[in-house]
Design a protein around this motif. Structure first.
Motif, PDB file in Angstrom:
ATOM      1  N   ALA A 182     -63.289  11.937  31.665  1.00  0.00           N
ATOM      2  CA  ALA A 182     -63.130  10.742  32.498  1.00  0.00           C
ATOM      3  C   ALA A 182     -62.392   9.609  31.794  1.00  0.00           C
ATOM      4  CB  ALA A 182     -64.499  10.243  32.951  1.00  0.00           C
ATOM      5  N   ILE A 183     -62.220   9.706  30.480  1.00  0.00           N
ATOM      6  CA  ILE A 183     -61.638   8.585  29.729  1.00  0.00           C
ATOM      7  C   ILE A 183     -60.243   8.229  30.242  1.00  0.00           C
ATOM      8  CG2 ILE A 183     -60.741   7.887  27.475  1.00  0.00           C
ATOM      9  CD1 ILE A 183     -63.100   9.299  26.191  1.00  0.00           C
ATOM     10  N   LEU A 184     -59.372   9.203  30.398  1.00  0.00           N
ATOM     11  CA  LEU A 184     -57.997   8.915  30.806  1.00  0.00           C
ATOM     12  C   LEU A 184     -57.903   8.377  32.243  1.00  0.00           C
ATOM     13  CD1 LEU A 184     -55.916  11.778  29.139  1.00  0.00           C
ATOM     14  CD2 LEU A 184     -56.305   9.437  28.359  1.00  0.00           C
ATOM     15  N   PRO A 185     -58.524   9.020  33.246  1.00  0.00           N
ATOM     16  CA  PRO A 185     -58.446   8.435  34.597  1.00  0.00           C
ATOM     17  C   PRO A 185     -59.100   7.072  34.702  1.00  0.00           C
ATOM     18  CG  PRO A 185     -59.919  10.342  34.570  1.00  0.00           C
ATOM     19  CD  PRO A 185     -59.186  10.336  33.271  1.00  0.00           C
ATOM     20  N   VAL A 186     -60.210   6.863  33.999  1.00  0.00           N
ATOM     21  CA  VAL A 186     -60.860   5.549  34.020  1.00  0.00           C
ATOM     22  C   VAL A 186     -59.965   4.502  33.367  1.00  0.00           C
ATOM     23  CG1 VAL A 186     -62.772   4.209  33.058  1.00  0.00           C
ATOM     24  CG2 VAL A 186     -63.222   6.394  34.167  1.00  0.00           C
ATOM     25  N   THR A 187     -59.292   4.881  32.282  1.00  0.00           N
ATOM     26  CA  THR A 187     -58.373   3.956  31.614  1.00  0.00           C
ATOM     27  C   THR A 187     -57.234   3.552  32.537  1.00  0.00           C
ATOM     28  OG1 THR A 187     -58.879   4.920  29.448  1.00  0.00           O
ATOM     29  CG2 THR A 187     -56.843   3.646  29.636  1.00  0.00           C
ATOM     30  N   ALA A 188     -56.670   4.521  33.250  1.00  0.00           N
ATOM     31  CA  ALA A 188     -55.569   4.222  34.171  1.00  0.00           C
ATOM     32  C   ALA A 188     -56.014   3.267  35.268  1.00  0.00           C
ATOM     33  CB  ALA A 188     -55.032   5.519  34.777  1.00  0.00           C
ATOM     34  N   LEU A 189     -57.170   3.527  35.862  1.00  0.00           N
ATOM     35  CA  LEU A 189     -57.665   2.677  36.943  1.00  0.00           C
ATOM     36  C   LEU A 189     -58.087   1.305  36.432  1.00  0.00           C
ATOM     37  CD1 LEU A 189     -59.781   5.353  38.847  1.00  0.00           C
ATOM     38  CD2 LEU A 189     -57.671   4.284  39.636  1.00  0.00           C
ATOM     39  N   THR A 190     -58.704   1.267  35.241  1.00  0.00           N
ATOM     40  CA  THR A 190     -59.151  -0.010  34.685  1.00  0.00           C
ATOM     41  C   THR A 190     -57.977  -0.906  34.336  1.00  0.00           C
ATOM     42  OG1 THR A 190     -61.152   1.038  33.790  1.00  0.00           O
ATOM     43  CG2 THR A 190     -60.494  -1.076  32.845  1.00  0.00           C
ATOM     44  N   PHE A 191     -56.942  -0.328  33.767  1.00  0.00           N
ATOM     45  CA  PHE A 191     -55.775  -1.127  33.387  1.00  0.00           C
ATOM     46  C   PHE A 191     -55.122  -1.764  34.608  1.00  0.00           C
ATOM     47  CE2 PHE A 191     -51.186  -1.433  32.230  1.00  0.00           C
ATOM     48  CZ  PHE A 191     -51.322  -2.366  31.214  1.00  0.00           C
ATOM     49  N   GLN A 192     -54.989  -0.999  35.679  1.00  0.00           N
ATOM     50  CA  GLN A 192     -54.401  -1.553  36.891  1.00  0.00           C
ATOM     51  C   GLN A 192     -55.325  -2.589  37.534  1.00  0.00           C
ATOM     52  OE1 GLN A 192     -54.131   0.768  40.595  1.00  0.00           O
ATOM     53  NE2 GLN A 192     -51.917   0.448  40.498  1.00  0.00           N
ATOM     54  N   GLY A 193     -56.627  -2.307  37.556  1.00  0.00           N
ATOM     55  CA  GLY A 193     -57.573  -3.252  38.148  1.00  0.00           C
ATOM     56  C   GLY A 193     -57.662  -4.542  37.370  1.00  0.00           C
ATOM     57  N   CYS A 194     -57.677  -4.448  36.035  1.00  0.00           N
ATOM     58  CA  CYS A 194     -57.755  -5.655  35.202  1.00  0.00           C
ATOM     59  C   CYS A 194     -56.557  -6.566  35.419  1.00  0.00           C
ATOM     60  CB  CYS A 194     -57.838  -5.267  33.730  1.00  0.00           C
ATOM     61  SG  CYS A 194     -59.462  -4.773  33.172  1.00  0.00           S
ATOM     62  N   ALA A 195     -55.386  -5.961  35.615  1.00  0.00           N
ATOM     63  CA  ALA A 195     -54.179  -6.771  35.797  1.00  0.00           C
ATOM     64  C   ALA A 195     -54.306  -7.677  37.016  1.00  0.00           C
ATOM     65  CB  ALA A 195     -52.961  -5.854  35.934  1.00  0.00           C
ATOM     66  N   SER A 196     -54.884  -7.165  38.094  1.00  0.00           N
ATOM     67  CA  SER A 196     -55.034  -7.963  39.316  1.00  0.00           C
ATOM     68  C   SER A 196     -56.190  -8.954  39.194  1.00  0.00           C
ATOM     69  CB  SER A 196     -55.251  -7.038  40.521  1.00  0.00           C
ATOM     70  OG  SER A 196     -54.152  -6.164  40.699  1.00  0.00           O
ATOM     71  N   TYR A 197     -57.353  -8.467  38.753  1.00  0.00           N
ATOM     72  CA  TYR A 197     -58.521  -9.342  38.654  1.00  0.00           C
ATOM     73  C   TYR A 197     -58.280 -10.473  37.657  1.00  0.00           C
ATOM     74  CZ  TYR A 197     -61.821  -6.676  41.475  1.00  0.00           C
ATOM     75  OH  TYR A 197     -62.473  -6.095  42.512  1.00  0.00           O
TER      76      TYR A 197
END
Length: 316
Positions: A182-197
């Motif tokens: 899960a590390i890689l998919p979570v990293t991809a989603l977190t990076f995109q989410g953090c940019a907006s939030y």
């Protein structure tokens, strides 16, 4: 507040009806034939017609819709046209994988974006602020599928640190194995989410720091850290709650692109397969599921607003 919640709950019924009507029409008007997966080149036209009749696809659209609606009201979302399995059962089976992936990504998104947004606003126009802004612009601009493939190329193919596909290693049943996948998919989603939030938290915090109550806090002798923690933080989180309400449906339906890139066995891959194979019952079930959760998410966001901001509670 209770009356407001009750009114919003009553509004769910007509909203879902309109969404189902429009979605059903769009699905029916989509190009392609859903029985194409059942038909062979040498099949008799009469057999093709019998398949169409058995699936109820020979009836007018409005008849098909009300028949589908009647079954849904009884808790029956029908059977998949591809594997002839109950649609609801397949969705429930995929739910834990999607909830685990999206829930973890949401947790880390909030964990990183909120403090970073507060720090950037507190040190506006400094070198730290400019670096964080640059990173957020990159996160907003990069397509998530491209960033996901970069992660796979670097950490899975070149460095061999992490697995790139799936949720488990064959023959291995452990939490740590799932976490490693899960590390890689979570990293991809977190990076995109953090940019907006991060952008929302920073922008709203900068506006809050210009309010009179901040100047009053300084006049009382409060430190910058105390003002940020005890006053600014609560007011800065209001727009984040709105974004969180909009993000809730993705926790269930899954990030389609991300799950497809990483072959994660969740709702995303199930939905994409249904779209490509014109599996009408599955498409409608996932669409209605997403719509319901979007409405519930907005309702929960409104409730959270009233809890955090007493002024809204008094108006309600």
């Amino acid at each position: 507040m209770i009356q407001t919640i009750f009114k919003r709950v009553l509004q769910i019924i007509p909203m879902l009806f309109i969404i189902s009507l429009v979605s059903f029409a769009l699905v029916q008007l989509a190009p392609g034939d859903p029985i194409s997966s059942f038909v062979t080149p040498n099949m008799n036209p009469d057999d093709v017609e019998r398949i169409r009749q058995s699936l109820g696809l020979d009836q007018p659209i409005y008849v098909q819709y009300f028949k589908w609606l009647g079954n849904v009201l009884q808790g029956n979302f029908g059977y998949s046209l591809i594997n002839n399995q109950p649609v609801l059962g397949q969705i429930i089976e995929r739910l834990p994988a999607t909830i685990g992936l999206m829930g973890t990504a949401l947790f880390f998104t909030l964990l990183f974006s909120i403090p970073l947004g507060l720090i950037a606003a507190a040190y506006e126009n400094t070198k730290l602020d400019r670096v964080l802004n640059a990173i957020s612009y990159v996160g907003i601009s990069i397509p998530i599928f491209w960033f996901a493939m970069i992660l796979i190329d670097v950490f899975a193919i070149r460095l061999h640190w992490l697995p790139s596909l799936g949720m488990r290693t064959i023959g291995v049943e452990s939490f740590w194995d799932v976490a490693k996948h899960a590390i890689l998919p979570v990293t991809a989603l977190t990076f995109q989410g953090c940019a907006s939030y991060y952008r929302y938290v920073r922008s709203n915090t900068i506006n809050q720091l210009k309010e009179e109550y901040v100047l009053f806090g300084y006049a009382k002798g409060l430190s910058k850290a105390q003002i940020m923690r005890d006053h600014v933080l609560k007011n800065s989180l209001l727009p984040v709650i709105t974004l969180l309400g909009m993000y809730l449906p993705q926790i269930i339906t899954g990030a389609f692109i991300t799950e497809s890139v990483f072959s994660w066995p969740g709702m995303g891959s199930l939905g994409i397969n249904a779209i490509f194979q014109l599996d009408y019952p599955m498409i409608m079930a996932i669409t209605m599921f997403s719509a319901l959760l979007l409405i519930i998410g907005n309702l929960l966001a409104d409730v959270a607003y009233t809890i955090i901001d007493p002024r809204i509670r008094e108006v309600s």
